[in-house]
Design a protein around this motif. Structure first.
Motif, PDB file in Angstrom:
ATOM      1  N   SER A   1       0.832  -1.208   0.000  1.00  0.00           N
ATOM      2  CA  SER A   1       0.000   0.000   0.000  1.00  0.00           C
ATOM      3  C   SER A   1       0.865   1.257   0.000  1.00  0.00           C
ATOM      4  O   SER A   1       0.556   2.242  -0.685  1.00  0.00           O
ATOM      5  CB  SER A   1      -0.927  -0.002   1.218  1.00  0.00           C
ATOM      6  OG  SER A   1      -1.844  -1.072   1.160  1.00  0.00           O
TER       7      SER A   1
ATOM      8  N   SER B   1      -5.362   1.202  -4.164  1.00  0.00           N
ATOM      9  CA  SER B   1      -5.226   1.521  -2.734  1.00  0.00           C
ATOM     10  C   SER B   1      -6.509   1.197  -1.982  1.00  0.00           C
ATOM     11  O   SER B   1      -6.480   0.614  -0.887  1.00  0.00           O
ATOM     12  CB  SER B   1      -4.878   3.002  -2.558  1.00  0.00           C
ATOM     13  OG  SER B   1      -3.596   3.294  -3.045  1.00  0.00           O
ATOM     14  N   ALA B   2      -7.644   1.565  -2.570  1.00  0.00           N
ATOM     15  CA  ALA B   2      -8.930   1.277  -1.935  1.00  0.00           C
ATOM     16  C   ALA B   2      -9.153  -0.224  -1.832  1.00  0.00           C
ATOM     17  O   ALA B   2      -9.624  -0.727  -0.798  1.00  0.00           O
ATOM     18  CB  ALA B   2     -10.055   1.930  -2.731  1.00  0.00           C
TER      19      ALA B   2
ATOM     20  N   CYS C   1      -7.068  -1.831   1.009  1.00  0.00           N
ATOM     21  CA  CYS C   1      -7.629  -1.505   2.319  1.00  0.00           C
ATOM     22  C   CYS C   1      -8.912  -2.298   2.575  1.00  0.00           C
ATOM     23  O   CYS C   1      -9.105  -2.846   3.661  1.00  0.00           O
ATOM     24  CB  CYS C   1      -7.904  -0.014   2.417  1.00  0.00           C
ATOM     25  SG  CYS C   1      -8.772   0.489   3.924  1.00  0.00           S
ATOM     26  N   GLN C   2      -9.780  -2.369   1.572  1.00  0.00           N
ATOM     27  CA  GLN C   2     -11.040  -3.086   1.746  1.00  0.00           C
ATOM     28  C   GLN C   2     -10.818  -4.579   1.930  1.00  0.00           C
ATOM     29  O   GLN C   2     -11.512  -5.223   2.724  1.00  0.00           O
ATOM     30  CB  GLN C   2     -11.954  -2.813   0.553  1.00  0.00           C
ATOM     31  CG  GLN C   2     -12.505  -1.392   0.540  1.00  0.00           C
ATOM     32  CD  GLN C   2     -13.091  -0.989  -0.792  1.00  0.00           C
ATOM     33  OE1 GLN C   2     -12.949  -1.695  -1.790  1.00  0.00           O
ATOM     34  NE2 GLN C   2     -13.745   0.164  -0.836  1.00  0.00           N
TER      35      GLN C   2
ATOM     36  N   SER D   1     -17.405   1.586  -4.233  1.00  0.00           N
ATOM     37  CA  SER D   1     -16.374   1.807  -3.215  1.00  0.00           C
ATOM     38  C   SER D   1     -16.994   2.279  -1.901  1.00  0.00           C
ATOM     39  O   SER D   1     -16.658   1.768  -0.816  1.00  0.00           O
ATOM     40  CB  SER D   1     -15.361   2.830  -3.718  1.00  0.00           C
ATOM     41  OG  SER D   1     -14.289   2.985  -2.814  1.00  0.00           O
TER      42      SER D   1
ATOM     43  N   ASP E   1     -17.299   0.206   1.824  1.00  0.00           N
ATOM     44  CA  ASP E   1     -16.878   0.772   3.114  1.00  0.00           C
ATOM     45  C   ASP E   1     -18.013   0.701   4.139  1.00  0.00           C
ATOM     46  O   ASP E   1     -17.813   0.289   5.288  1.00  0.00           O
ATOM     47  CB  ASP E   1     -16.430   2.222   2.936  1.00  0.00           C
ATOM     48  CG  ASP E   1     -15.261   2.349   1.987  1.00  0.00           C
ATOM     49  OD1 ASP E   1     -14.512   1.368   1.836  1.00  0.00           O
ATOM     50  OD2 ASP E   1     -15.109   3.424   1.382  1.00  0.00           O
TER      51      ASP E   1
ATOM     52  N   THR F   1     -13.796   7.306   4.420  1.00  0.00           N
ATOM     53  CA  THR F   1     -13.527   6.994   3.017  1.00  0.00           C
ATOM     54  C   THR F   1     -14.795   7.006   2.175  1.00  0.00           C
ATOM     55  O   THR F   1     -14.780   7.470   1.025  1.00  0.00           O
ATOM     56  CB  THR F   1     -12.845   5.624   2.906  1.00  0.00           C
ATOM     57  OG1 THR F   1     -13.596   4.649   3.659  1.00  0.00           O
ATOM     58  CG2 THR F   1     -11.432   5.678   3.462  1.00  0.00           C
ATOM     59  N   SER F   2     -15.883   6.500   2.718  1.00  0.00           N
ATOM     60  CA  SER F   2     -17.141   6.489   1.956  1.00  0.00           C
ATOM     61  C   SER F   2     -17.632   7.912   1.710  1.00  0.00           C
ATOM     62  O   SER F   2     -18.133   8.228   0.616  1.00  0.00           O
ATOM     63  CB  SER F   2     -18.210   5.684   2.700  1.00  0.00           C
ATOM     64  OG  SER F   2     -18.472   6.236   3.982  1.00  0.00           O
TER      65      SER F   2
ATOM     66  N   TYR G   1      -7.625   5.793   2.181  1.00  0.00           N
ATOM     67  CA  TYR G   1      -7.817   4.348   2.388  1.00  0.00           C
ATOM     68  C   TYR G   1      -6.619   3.721   3.105  1.00  0.00           C
ATOM     69  O   TYR G   1      -6.786   2.925   4.040  1.00  0.00           O
ATOM     70  CB  TYR G   1      -8.054   3.653   1.050  1.00  0.00           C
ATOM     71  CG  TYR G   1      -9.499   3.678   0.609  1.00  0.00           C
ATOM     72  CD1 TYR G   1     -10.438   2.828   1.192  1.00  0.00           C
ATOM     73  CD2 TYR G   1      -9.936   4.545  -0.376  1.00  0.00           C
ATOM     74  CE1 TYR G   1     -11.765   2.848   0.800  1.00  0.00           C
ATOM     75  CE2 TYR G   1     -11.261   4.570  -0.778  1.00  0.00           C
ATOM     76  CZ  TYR G   1     -12.172   3.721  -0.179  1.00  0.00           C
ATOM     77  OH  TYR G   1     -13.493   3.745  -0.567  1.00  0.00           O
ATOM     78  N   THR G   2      -5.428   4.068   2.675  1.00  0.00           N
ATOM     79  CA  THR G   2      -4.249   3.486   3.326  1.00  0.00           C
ATOM     80  C   THR G   2      -4.146   3.942   4.776  1.00  0.00           C
ATOM     81  O   THR G   2      -3.786   3.148   5.663  1.00  0.00           O
ATOM     82  CB  THR G   2      -2.978   3.873   2.558  1.00  0.00           C
ATOM     83  OG1 THR G   2      -3.079   3.404   1.216  1.00  0.00           O
ATOM     84  CG2 THR G   2      -1.743   3.242   3.206  1.00  0.00           C
TER      85      THR G   2
ATOM     86  N   THR H   1      -6.618   4.607   6.639  1.00  0.00           N
ATOM     87  CA  THR H   1      -7.639   3.832   7.349  1.00  0.00           C
ATOM     88  C   THR H   1      -7.074   2.488   7.802  1.00  0.00           C
ATOM     89  O   THR H   1      -7.280   2.060   8.941  1.00  0.00           O
ATOM     90  CB  THR H   1      -8.862   3.609   6.441  1.00  0.00           C
ATOM     91  OG1 THR H   1      -9.479   4.863   6.168  1.00  0.00           O
ATOM     92  CG2 THR H   1      -9.873   2.682   7.112  1.00  0.00           C
TER      93      THR H   1
END
Length: 325
Positions: free
Chosen positions: A49, A95-96, A99-100, A161, A165, A204-205, A235-236, A238
């Motif tokens: 990430s 990246s998202a 994280c997810q 996305s 989240d 993020t959302s 995201y990262t 998070t």
């Protein structure tokens, strides 16, 4: 489209991106320094990430440089989305997605739910594919006046996305709310975990929704791109927030004559939750012993601390094995 809505938005977005990237550097350093014994999978996820966000930050800076320095005063270039725009879209989506996947993996380790977990993975994959398809559409239709071709792909990417989240956070909160306990410490722990889930999922959302709103208001402006520059870093951060702020409990154990020691499992006993799985998922919880100390005059429970004089008297009466002298 004016300069403020086009190049100005990109410049401001790159500034905020760089600030978030500096925070990410600090959080990444703190992670490797604080948790050197973490699983290799987690270390690799953080490293990957960080590399992706480093490339994204360099791409954002290159985007602004090309528009403001290299090709300043070149109208044909300024009216086209150069290679840095689809690159930013791909890296932000990656990246998202990383994280997810981490959050879904944590949810799986926490619940072992075979129905919700695949659904969450599917939504995350939809968002990632949406970002790649959107980047490909930009390559095919690079002019700003052709951005209407991206409406469907942008909507799919950002809505999926944001949905991923929200659904991940809601699933974890729903699971935690089902845990019942008579221990105040356990209830406090559960509340902190729920708050953390809502906090990390909402940031993020919300940013993804803001990007979508500004895009639909004016497809040719770069305001949404300015916000999008910061999306991958959000995201990262998070993921790093979840890793660096893990919940821990202190292990207390005191013995005295007539004491009754009971080692409780808190979440395991009340919620049928495996603490080893919680630890593997990025929420570190240590068992806490609930201990009663009775010196014949007063009873002390876990969380209470006898005075230094009382402790000395107790130590004088008890040998290292916890037996009366």
């Amino acid at each position: 489209m004016g300069i403020d809505d086009s190049i100005g938005a990109l410049l401001i977005g790159s500034w905020f991106n760089c600030m978030l990237y500096m925070v990410e550097i600090i959080q990444t350093w703190n992670y490797y320094r604080t948790f050197p014994r973490d699983r290799i999978v987690l270390k690799f996820a953080v490293a990957l990430s960080f590399v992706v966000d480093t490339l994204a930050t360099a791409d954002n800076c290159a985007c602004v440089y090309l528009y403001t320095i290299t090709h300043w005063g070149d109208p044909p270039f300024l009216l086209v989305q150069n290679w840095t725009i689809p690159t930013y879209l791909t890296l932000a989506g990656l990246s998202a997605f990383l994280c997810q996947l981490f959050l879904v993996w944590r949810f799986w380790n926490f619940t072992k739910n075979k129905w919700i977990t695949p659904f969450l993975v599917a939504v995350a994959i939809t968002a990632f594919v949406g970002s790649d398809v959107n980047a490909n559409t930009v390559v095919r239709f690079p002019r700003y006046e052709q951005r209407d071709h991206n409406i469907k792909t942008v909507t799919i990417w950002l809505v999926a996305s944001a949905a991923a989240d929200v659904l991940i956070a809601a699933s974890l909160v729903w699971t935690l709310r089902r845990i019942k306990s008579s221990f105040d410490g356990t209830q406090s722990l559960i509340r902190r975990l729920m708050y953390s889930a809502v906090q990390t999922g909402s940031a993020t959302s919300l940013l993804a929704i803001v990007c979508l709103i500004f895009y639909r208001i004016n497809t040719e402006a770069n305001i949404t791109v300015g916000f999008g520059f910061c999306l991958g870093r959000a995201y990262t951060l998070t993921m790093l927030f979840n890793l660096n702020t893990r919940v821990t409990g202190r292990h207390d154990s005191h013995f005295a004559p007539g004491s009754h020691s009971t080692g409780t499992r808190d979440l395991e006993r009340d919620g049928n939750i495996n603490l080893n799985s919680i630890n593997a998922g990025g929420i570190s919880v240590h068992r806490t012993a609930i201990v009663q100390i009775d010196d014949g005059t007063k009873t002390y429970y876990a969380g209470e601390h006898p005075s230094s004089d009382t402790r000395s008297e107790l130590d004088a009466k008890v040998n290292p094995d916890g037996e009366l002298r």
